[in-house]
Design a protein around this motif. Structure first.
Motif, mmCIF file in Angstrom:
data_model
loop_
_atom_site.group_PDB
_atom_site.id
_atom_site.type_symbol
_atom_site.label_atom_id
_atom_site.label_comp_id
_atom_site.label_asym_id
_atom_site.label_seq_id
_atom_site.Cartn_x
_atom_site.Cartn_y
_atom_site.Cartn_z
ATOM 1 N N MET A 1 99.155 -52.312 134.546
ATOM 2 C CA MET A 1 98.564 -52.497 133.229
ATOM 3 C C MET A 1 99.632 -52.149 132.194
ATOM 4 N N TYR A 2 99.655 -52.909 131.124
ATOM 5 C CA TYR A 2 100.587 -52.648 130.028
ATOM 6 C C TYR A 2 99.883 -51.792 128.993
ATOM 7 N N GLY A 3 100.469 -50.642 128.684
ATOM 8 C CA GLY A 3 99.901 -49.732 127.697
ATOM 9 C C GLY A 3 98.997 -48.708 128.337
ATOM 10 N N GLY A 4 98.951 -47.536 127.730
ATOM 11 C CA GLY A 4 98.112 -46.483 128.275
ATOM 12 C C GLY A 4 97.927 -45.354 127.279
ATOM 13 N N SER A 5 97.193 -44.344 127.712
ATOM 14 C CA SER A 5 96.946 -43.193 126.855
ATOM 15 C C SER A 5 96.749 -41.956 127.718
ATOM 16 N N VAL A 6 96.838 -40.811 127.058
ATOM 17 C CA VAL A 6 96.658 -39.523 127.712
ATOM 18 C C VAL A 6 95.566 -38.774 126.967
ATOM 19 N N LYS A 7 94.684 -38.161 127.730
ATOM 20 C CA LYS A 7 93.633 -37.343 127.129
ATOM 21 C C LYS A 7 94.261 -36.020 126.700
ATOM 22 N N PRO A 8 94.059 -35.608 125.448
ATOM 23 C CA PRO A 8 94.668 -34.363 124.981
ATOM 24 C C PRO A 8 94.068 -33.139 125.677
ATOM 25 N N GLU A 9 94.865 -32.075 125.772
ATOM 26 C CA GLU A 9 94.406 -30.821 126.378
ATOM 27 C C GLU A 9 93.253 -30.220 125.564
ATOM 28 N N THR A 10 93.367 -30.342 124.254
ATOM 29 C CA THR A 10 92.328 -29.821 123.375
ATOM 30 C C THR A 10 91.633 -31.005 122.714
ATOM 31 N N LYS A 11 90.603 -30.726 121.965
ATOM 32 C CA LYS A 11 89.892 -31.818 121.281
ATOM 33 C C LYS A 11 90.832 -32.559 120.353
ATOM 34 N N GLY A 12 90.613 -33.827 120.224
ATOM 35 C CA GLY A 12 91.428 -34.643 119.332
ATOM 36 C C GLY A 12 91.562 -36.039 119.874
ATOM 37 N N ASP A 13 92.336 -36.841 119.158
ATOM 38 C CA ASP A 13 92.540 -38.229 119.554
ATOM 39 C C ASP A 13 93.419 -38.319 120.787
ATOM 40 N N TYR A 14 93.192 -39.355 121.551
ATOM 41 C CA TYR A 14 94.033 -39.621 122.712
ATOM 42 C C TYR A 14 95.464 -39.887 122.254
ATOM 43 N N ILE A 15 96.417 -39.483 123.064
ATOM 44 C CA ILE A 15 97.827 -39.759 122.785
ATOM 45 C C ILE A 15 98.128 -41.140 123.352
ATOM 46 N N GLN A 16 98.570 -42.049 122.499
ATOM 47 C CA GLN A 16 98.794 -43.438 122.891
ATOM 48 C C GLN A 16 100.236 -43.674 123.352
ATOM 49 N N TYR A 17 100.368 -44.476 124.388
ATOM 50 C CA TYR A 17 101.659 -44.965 124.873
ATOM 51 C C TYR A 17 101.568 -46.492 124.880
ATOM 52 N N PRO A 18 101.680 -47.114 123.713
ATOM 53 C CA PRO A 18 101.441 -48.552 123.624
ATOM 54 C C PRO A 18 102.480 -49.394 124.356
ATOM 55 N N HIS A 19 103.693 -48.887 124.505
ATOM 56 C CA HIS A 19 104.763 -49.634 125.174
ATOM 57 C C HIS A 19 105.065 -48.954 126.505
ATOM 58 N N SER A 20 104.152 -49.136 127.437
ATOM 59 C CA SER A 20 104.274 -48.486 128.735
ATOM 60 C C SER A 20 103.656 -49.371 129.801
ATOM 61 N N ILE A 21 103.896 -48.986 131.043
ATOM 62 C CA ILE A 21 103.188 -49.632 132.146
ATOM 63 C C ILE A 21 102.484 -48.541 132.936
ATOM 64 N N MET A 22 101.362 -48.889 133.481
ATOM 65 C CA MET A 22 100.662 -47.992 134.388
ATOM 66 C C MET A 22 100.636 -48.660 135.748
ATOM 67 N N VAL A 23 100.964 -47.869 136.768
ATOM 68 C CA VAL A 23 101.014 -48.375 138.138
ATOM 69 C C VAL A 23 100.399 -47.340 139.074
ATOM 70 N N LYS A 24 99.912 -47.825 140.199
ATOM 71 C CA LYS A 24 99.420 -46.948 141.254
ATOM 72 C C LYS A 24 100.647 -46.449 142.013
ATOM 73 N N VAL A 25 100.692 -45.145 142.309
ATOM 74 C CA VAL A 25 101.847 -44.592 143.004
ATOM 75 C C VAL A 25 101.426 -43.929 144.308
ATOM 76 N N ASP A 26 102.332 -43.983 145.256
ATOM 77 C CA ASP A 26 102.119 -43.326 146.532
ATOM 78 C C ASP A 26 102.199 -41.818 146.321
#
Length: 129
Positions: A41-66
């Motif tokens: 998938m192209y693009g992703g985000s990270v859930k913040p440790e504390t309350k707040g907006d998700y951290i966006q990584y718009p120029h990224s790839i997400m892959v399944k890893v071993d």
């Protein structure tokens, strides 16, 4: 959530659609690449440790890893644990984290992810090429 001229999207698209029977569709507002299941998938985000907006990584790839590769990849600051997909064995690679993207590495990551989800007959076709 994306534009066709986004950093690296054209290259990711070319790599991902080069796999047997791969197709693209928009999933959750992002370009995603599938065979029987999603493998990138192209693009992703990270859930913040504390309350707040998700951290966006718009120029990224997400892959399944071993699992055997996970620890080493997580030590690399370019990788992130994506919201939603992380618990299912996925990692994200921020393509904007360096000045020059190593497209050979990106291809290897997408290849490994494809091999984890694709039916055996497609992996066999891939290996015959």
């Amino acid at each position: 959530m994306f534009r066709d001229d986004d950093l690296g999207l054209a290259q990711v698209r070319t790599i991902a659609l080069g796999f047997p029977d791969a197709f693209e569709k928009v999933s959750h507002g992002r370009p995603a690449f599938f065979v029987s299941k999603m493998f990138a998938m192209y693009g992703g985000s990270v859930k913040p440790e504390t309350k707040g907006d998700y951290i966006q990584y718009p120029h990224s790839i997400m892959v399944k890893v071993d699992e055997s590769d996970r620890r080493a990849l997580e030590q690399d600051k370019r990788f992130f644990y994506p919201a939603y997909l992380g618990p299912s064995g996925w990692l994200g690679l921020d393509l904007s984290a360096t000045k020059k993207v190593d497209w050979g590495e990106v291809r290897e990551l997408i290849d490994a992810s494809f091999r984890m989800v694709a039916p055996k007959k497609l992996i066999q076709r891939l290996d015959e090429v």
